[in-house]
Design an enzyme around this catalytic site. Structure first.
Site, PDB file in Angstrom:
ATOM      1  CE  LYS A 176     150.464 -21.803  82.712  1.00  0.00           C
ATOM      2  NZ  LYS A 176     151.351 -21.566  83.590  1.00  0.00           N
ATOM      3  CG  HIS A 206     144.214 -22.350  85.746  1.00  0.00           C
ATOM      4  ND1 HIS A 206     145.551 -22.136  85.582  1.00  0.00           N
ATOM      5  CD2 HIS A 206     143.908 -21.842  86.958  1.00  0.00           C
ATOM      6  CE1 HIS A 206     146.032 -21.526  86.656  1.00  0.00           C
ATOM      7  NE2 HIS A 206     145.055 -21.336  87.509  1.00  0.00           N
ATOM      8  CE  LYS A 210     142.410 -18.329  88.543  1.00  0.00           C
ATOM      9  NZ  LYS A 210     142.441 -19.063  89.802  1.00  0.00           N
ATOM     10  CD  GLU A 244     151.229 -18.111  92.230  1.00  0.00           C
ATOM     11  OE1 GLU A 244     150.814 -19.218  92.574  1.00  0.00           O
ATOM     12  OE2 GLU A 244     152.043 -17.934  91.314  1.00  0.00           O
ATOM     13  CG  HIS A 268     147.833 -17.308  84.284  1.00  0.00           C
ATOM     14  ND1 HIS A 268     147.171 -18.211  83.492  1.00  0.00           N
ATOM     15  CD2 HIS A 268     148.535 -18.050  85.174  1.00  0.00           C
ATOM     16  CE1 HIS A 268     147.464 -19.452  83.897  1.00  0.00           C
ATOM     17  NE2 HIS A 268     148.290 -19.373  84.905  1.00  0.00           N
TER      18      HIS A 268
HETATM   19  C1  BG6 Z   1     149.797 -21.857  87.019  1.00  0.00           C
HETATM   20  C2  BG6 Z   1     151.260 -21.665  87.265  1.00  0.00           C
HETATM   21  O1  BG6 Z   1     149.500 -21.673  85.661  1.00  0.00           O
HETATM   22  O2  BG6 Z   1     149.059 -20.909  87.773  1.00  0.00           O
HETATM   23  C3  BG6 Z   1     151.581 -21.771  88.745  1.00  0.00           C
HETATM   24  O3  BG6 Z   1     151.999 -22.643  86.552  1.00  0.00           O
HETATM   25  C4  BG6 Z   1     150.710 -20.835  89.536  1.00  0.00           C
HETATM   26  O4  BG6 Z   1     152.944 -21.479  88.991  1.00  0.00           O
HETATM   27  C5  BG6 Z   1     149.251 -21.015  89.177  1.00  0.00           C
HETATM   28  O5  BG6 Z   1     150.921 -21.100  90.906  1.00  0.00           O
HETATM   29  C6  BG6 Z   1     148.407 -19.947  89.830  1.00  0.00           C
HETATM   30  O6  BG6 Z   1     147.066 -20.269  89.630  1.00  0.00           O
HETATM   31  P1  BG6 Z   1     145.951 -19.739  90.627  1.00  0.00           P
HETATM   32  O7  BG6 Z   1     144.688 -20.230  90.035  1.00  0.00           O
HETATM   33  O8  BG6 Z   1     146.262 -20.316  91.975  1.00  0.00           O
HETATM   34  O9  BG6 Z   1     146.089 -18.237  90.627  1.00  0.00           O
END
Ligand code: BG6
Length: 518
Positions: A176, A206, A210, A244, A268
């Site tokens: 993505k 991704h 998880k 985040e 996501h």
């Molecule tokens: C990514 C985004 O897909 O996911 C980032 O581009 C983000 O901006 C990240 O920080 C968050 O992933 P995780 O696994 O840390 O929640």
């Protein structure tokens, strides 16, 4: 109340029946070609993931990784570069005694992605580093670790050189964002499909790698006690938070183009909604599961401008304090316009217009530089139909089920019990399953898991094109509305808070509140 012991699991007589035949999923010898093999994504994520799998003896004896990129490097110089990045970025401590044998699997082809001859060189290299066994075509995985604008060119060249289907058995992994909107996603797909079949294309989000995200489905469909309650009759609302504390981390140029909706919501958050809201799939195969998720995306209520103005909140962080440290506002970040109108936060009330979910609000919120890092799904159940216990219990603490994705990895259920020291006072207790303390299984970070699935040819955790398009259709109107109507109040939240106050009003106006549960 806590139930997290391993001993209970091993005593179960059913365990054997659920085990998967590991042999069936053995990884065959392969070559992975990484476009952008010396770039940032490869160094930070991809190569550490491959090295981790090597250390864990997951990879077959015969495998090779061929980096393809612009810097002029020899194989040896590429190996030196990879060693440096592993030392810096490997999550697990870099185990140097495995390095010498691993490094022999690494190769490099340098050159411009545009030049035809380089693909000829690539083909020769793949053949040279991975001799054919009995004339069978090699398994080759192309990993596109390049900015999206390079992809059309690379795919075109691969096709011209008959490197997509004819010469090797191939798969292609793309990450993505899949396009910038529905239209560009359709165009990108047209291009990919002219070169590859759908089942050769692995679209990676991704979040699906998880394990706590995958377990949403396992939890829902391996228990009979929750599924009957999993609908509009018993569920008051659902909250999904992807928060985040990090900012945009030197990705200003990317983020200015992306913003929170393209970066997190379109992929996501949509995937989390899909897993929470989908119907039971017909079976546990990739397309059955993806079919059900797509139906959810299609049932999400389409938002017009009026709806967006009322029920979607945007935000951008100003300076503030995170973990005791002062951090700058978004507009002061590297490569960000001082007048930027990009949203770094979004909250919204969504509805899924189908029989199961009609009328149940799904509140979502996500943002950068929020109070802390937490991804969590909260399912709040309705109040009991009768208030039996007197005035002190007029409003009972609702039952809530919390699916914690990160950083805590747990499932907890809150219910009311009578305070043993009172006559009729009810108070809430939690029953909790904690993955970390319950399982001795090795951590399998998302990249590692998804790469292995691709090697095995398992598409379950990858996104199908109809899903990509359906997700864009939900968010495109928001992106457009916000673009056409720039925010006049940015920045509207300080780093270290839970977002702008309008996000609180969004849910509080409905008599509910955001739950920040540890
Ligand atoms: C990514 C985004 O897909 O996911 C980032 O581009 C983000 O901006 C990240 O920080 C968050 O992933 P995780 O696994 O840390 O929640």
């Amino acid at each position: 109340m806590r139930q997290d012991s391993d001993s209970l699991m091993v005593k179960s007589k059913f365990l054997q029946t659920c085990d998967i035949n590991i042999e069936k999923f053995k990884i065959k010898p392969f070559t992975m070609v990484i476009f952008g093999g010396s770039g940032d994504l490869s160094q930070r994520k991809l190569l550490p993931a491959i090295f981790y799998l090597y250390q864990e003896n997951v990879l077959p004896k015969d495998f090779s990784v061929v980096g393809f990129g612009l810097p002029a490097l020899s194989d040896q110089e590429y190996r030196n570069l990879v060693k440096k990045s592993l030392t810096k970025f490997s999550q697990k401590r870099f185990i140097s005694n495995k390095w010498p044998s691993f490094s022999k699997h690494l190769f490099y082809v340098s050159g411009d992605f545009d030049i035809s001859q380089n693909y000829q060189n690539l083909c020769e290299k793949v053949k040279a580093v991975f001799p054919s066994v009995g004339g069978a075509p090699r398994d080759v995985i192309y990993y596109m670790a390049v900015p999206p604008n390079f992809m059309p060119l690379i795919v075109q060249r691969l096709k011209e050189h008959k490197l997509c289907k004819e010469k090797f058995n191939t798969k292609v992994i793309i990450e993505k964002p899949f396009g910038r909107d529905n239209k560009s996603a359709v165009e990108l797909n047209k291009l990919l499909r002219a070169a590859f079949d759908e089942n050769q294309i692995y679209r990676m989000d991704h979040y699906l790698g998880k394990k706590t995200v995958q377990d949403i489905m396992f939890f829902r469909f391996s228990n009979s006690i929750f599924e009957p309650l999993w609908n509009r009759r018993y569920i008051d609302h659902v909250q999904i938070t992807v928060a985040e504390d990090l900012g945009i981390e030197h990705r200003g140029a990317f983020y200015e183009q992306s913003g929170v909706v393209r970066d997190i919501v379109q992929n996501h958050i949509m995937q989390l909604i899909g897993l929470v809201a989908m119907e039971p799939p017909v079976g546990f195969s990739p397309d059955f599961i993806r079919d059900e998720k797509v139906k959810v995306f299609r049932s999400l209520r389409r938002m017009d401008s009026e709806y967006i103005s009322r029920y979607a909140v945007r935000g951008q962080y100003g300076e503030g304090i995170i973990n005791g440290k002062k951090v700058s506002g978004y507009r002061k970040e590297e490569k960000v316009s001082p007048k930027s109108n990009t949203s770094t936060f979004m909250a919204a009330k969504l509805y899924i217009d189908n029989w199961r979910w009609s009328g149940v609000p799904f509140y979502i919120r996500t943002g950068k530089r929020l109070k802390k890092r937490v991804t969590q799904i909260i399912v709040q159940f309705k109040q009991p139909p009768l208030k039996l216990f007197g005035r002190t219990c007029d409003v009972l603490e609702p039952n809530i089920l919390v699916l914690s994705v990160q950083p805590q990895e747990k499932i907890s259920l809150r219910f009311g019990v009578r305070n043993p020291n009172s006559i009729n006072q009810i108070y809430p207790v939690n029953m909790e399953f904690n993955y970390q303390s319950a399982s001795k299984a090795k951590v399998s970070p998302p990249y590692e898991r998804l790469i292995v699935d691709c090697m095995k040819g398992d598409l379950t955790l990858f996104v199908r094109q109809d899903g990509v398009e359906a997700m864009w259709s939900v968010v495109d109107p928001i992106i457009k509305h916000w673009q056409d109507n720039p925010a006049s109040n940015f920045p509207n939240y300080s780093a270290g808070q839970w977002g702008p106050k309008e996000a609180d009003s969004l849910i509080e106006d409905d008599g509910r509140k955001w739950l920040n549960i540890d």
